[in-house]
Design an enzyme around this catalytic site. Structure first.
Site, PDB file in Angstrom:
ATOM      1  N   ASP A 201       0.836  -1.203   0.000  1.00 33.02           N
ATOM      2  CA  ASP A 201       0.000   0.000   0.000  1.00 33.02           C
ATOM      3  C   ASP A 201       0.870   1.251   0.000  1.00 33.02           C
ATOM      4  OD1 ASP A 201      -1.862  -1.955   0.329  1.00 33.02           O
ATOM      5  OD2 ASP A 201      -2.769  -1.125   2.138  1.00 33.02           O
ATOM      6  N   GLU A 202       1.886   1.244   0.845  1.00 33.66           N
ATOM      7  CA  GLU A 202       2.761   2.405   0.970  1.00 33.66           C
ATOM      8  C   GLU A 202       3.426   2.738  -0.365  1.00 33.66           C
ATOM      9  OE1 GLU A 202       6.374   3.936   3.952  1.00 33.66           O
ATOM     10  OE2 GLU A 202       5.547   1.916   4.150  1.00 33.66           O
ATOM     11  N   GLY A 203       3.908   1.708  -1.051  1.00 36.49           N
ATOM     12  CA  GLY A 203       4.573   1.940  -2.334  1.00 36.49           C
ATOM     13  C   GLY A 203       3.624   2.452  -3.399  1.00 36.49           C
TER      14      GLY A 203
END
Length: 528
Positions: A268-270
């Site tokens: 998700d962060e990427g």
């Protein structure tokens, strides 16, 4: 169609036959032409209406990025982003990114063409007029909507609160304004005192309260996502911290879902970071999206869209499909846990020591540094430099080659999978990539933020040869970054790295992509 209007002045001559006598005179005997006044008023109204209609069309239907839906093979929730646009800010701060000439609209597909486009076209945001958006809001064609996202990172927590205008015509979000505040240390540093950790978040929440009008609190999503700092904690301690924050959020008067407070998946962060970067750079709807490189304290994320379809199977489970209105984008993303800057420091500084040892010496620290306190994962270390054969009392230096080899031995085993086609893309780097470049003088804040992989290596050598008491760990930090980019990610020495903290006044953060996702994937915000 082009309309041309000419206003009559005292020097413009009206044909004699076109003059008409007034039916009334004022006290000074001057005629008042009520018909002309009415005509002029109608003309003004028509002009305003034409401009407004054209402006609304341009704002909501022309030159906008496509609606994007992301399907992640490992994620439990779909990534859904709206068609969005961003207000252009002429901010008083120095914006660290390259000067941007007019956008080159031709598609570039090869590596060389992409580099050419970066050099001559620059990075330009897909930006419609925020003033028309504001006018549309005033006239009732859109409504104001807010989102508050808290990034609980390993070295600090940040609140990013966003103000949007949502169009009633097509449900499109227009980013109008944002708040950014940061507090240190990070939430993970309160592992043994969850109440103090929750208080640090409350102080950020108070900032969001001041930014968002109270009448909007109940319709504003409030989200906290913790990153690598909490991922590295024992599960029980991490959960205690999250529960303390959940109790705080339950009393906040904001809209809080059951999963609003959680440890964020690296995927998700990427993807959220990649979305934010490419949207703000105006590349989301193009064929040559930029690769997003985010260097945090506990982990680093690499996200890019392979240009050759044959590359897609190579990365297998690390690929995620991005579906737009007219095409599909396959995106590689991976979060390399343990390759954040602070995690790498810890691995190198404690090389050869037991887990209980907190007094350490490192060959990557200058010998003049003695017992410098450094905290990692709630443990305080006393770090000193180590003597070496190249250092003298008159000229204390780090043995750069020895340090370099030690860093390689710690970095290379963790770079799995290796993003070997990353070199084919324009690279946008942020977080510690940006901060260390500025702090070391590698990039001049007044000249712009572009450097090369080789420049990182040379600056590391230069800093390691200087007895710098004020920046005791800069030698290691730059050496690590250069190894990560060159040996780890396979980038050539001449590869350009564009460094960013903000674009058009907006922070580079996964939080912006997260805010869009929340506001468009949840029906209660879509239809509120």
């Amino acid at each position: 169609m082009k309309y041309e209007y000419k206003l009559l002045t005292s020097e413009d001559k009206v044909p004699h036959g076109a003059r008409r006598k007034s039916s009334s005179l004022n006290s000074n005997g001057r005629g008042t032409t009520s018909g002309l006044k009415l005509s002029f008023l109608c003309l003004v109204i028509c002009v305003v209406l034409l401009l407004f209609v054209f402006g609304v069309y341009h704002l909501y239907f022309a030159n906008t990025p496509p609606t994007v839906t992301m399907h992640a093979s490992e994620s439990t929730k779909p990534f859904t982003f709206p068609t969005v646009t961003v207000k252009f800010h002429e901010s008083p701060h120095i914006d660290i990114h390259s000067t941007r000439p007019p956008t080159n609209t031709k598609s570039q597909t090869t590596h060389e063409q992409n580099e050419h486009a970066d050099k001559h076209a620059g990075f330009v945001s897909d930006n419609a007029s925020p003033y028309l958006a504001h006018l549309a809001s005033k006239l009732g064609y859109s409504k104001v909507q807010y989102a508050a996202i808290i990034d609980a990172g390993s070295t600090g927590s940040r609140v990013l609160a966003y103000k949007f205008n949502r169009s009633f015509l097509d449900n499109k979000l227009v980013l109008y304004e944002e708040l950014f505040k940061e507090r240190k240390p990070g939430l993970s540093s309160f592992a043994d005192n969850p109440a103090d950790g929750a208080h640090s978040i409350k102080l950020l929440l108070d900032e969001a309260r001041a930014f968002i009008p109270k009448e909007h609190w109940s319709s504003t999503p409030l989200v906290l996502k913790a990153t690598a700092g909490l991922r590295l904690l024992p599960q029980s301690k991490a959960e205690n911290l999250l529960n303390a924050v959940r109790d705080l959020f339950a009393k906040s008067e904001f809209s809080v879902d059951i999963d609003a407070v959680e440890i964020m998946d690296g995927t998700d962060e990427g993807i959220f970071s990649w979305f934010t970067v490419n949207f703000l750079l105006g590349r989301l709807s193009k064929t040559n999206q930029a690769a997003a490189l985010d260097l945090g304290g506990g982990s680093t994320q690499v996200t890019f869209s392979p240009t050759d379809p044959e590359q897609v199977p190579v990365y297998d489970k690390f690929m995620h499909e991005v579906v737009t209105s007219n095409k599909k984008i396959n995106v590689f993303t991976h979060s390399y846990l343990g390759l954040g800057l602070m995690a790498a420091r810890h691995a190198v500084f404690t090389k050869g020591y037991s887990a209980e040892d907190t007094i350490v010496e490192s060959i990557c620290v200058n010998p003049i540094i003695a017992n410098r306190t450094w905290t990692y994962a709630n443990v305080k270390y006393q770090v000193s430099g180590k003597e070496n054969s190249k250092s003298t009392a008159e000229q204390p230096v780090v043995d750069f080659e020895s340090c370099l080899e030690l860093v390689k031995s710690k970095v290379m085993p963790l770079v799995k999978p290796k993003p070997f086609t990353l070199k084919q893309h324009a690279v946008a780097a942020f977080s510690y990539y940006f901060e260390r470049a500025i702090e070391s003088g590698l990039v001049d804040p007044t000249a712009g933020g572009e450097t090369t992989v080789e420049a990182y290596r040379k600056k590391a050598q230069e800093i390691c040869a200087i007895p710098n008491d004020e920046q005791p760990f800069m030698c290691f930090d730059l050496t690590f970054i250069s190894v990560l980019l060159r040996e780890g990610f396979g980038l050539n020495d001449s590869k350009k790295v564009k460094l960013y903290k903000k674009i058009d006044g907006h922070e580079i953060s996964w939080a912006l992509g997260c805010a869009y996702n929340v506001l468009t994937s949840d029906e209660k915000f879509n239809n509120s």
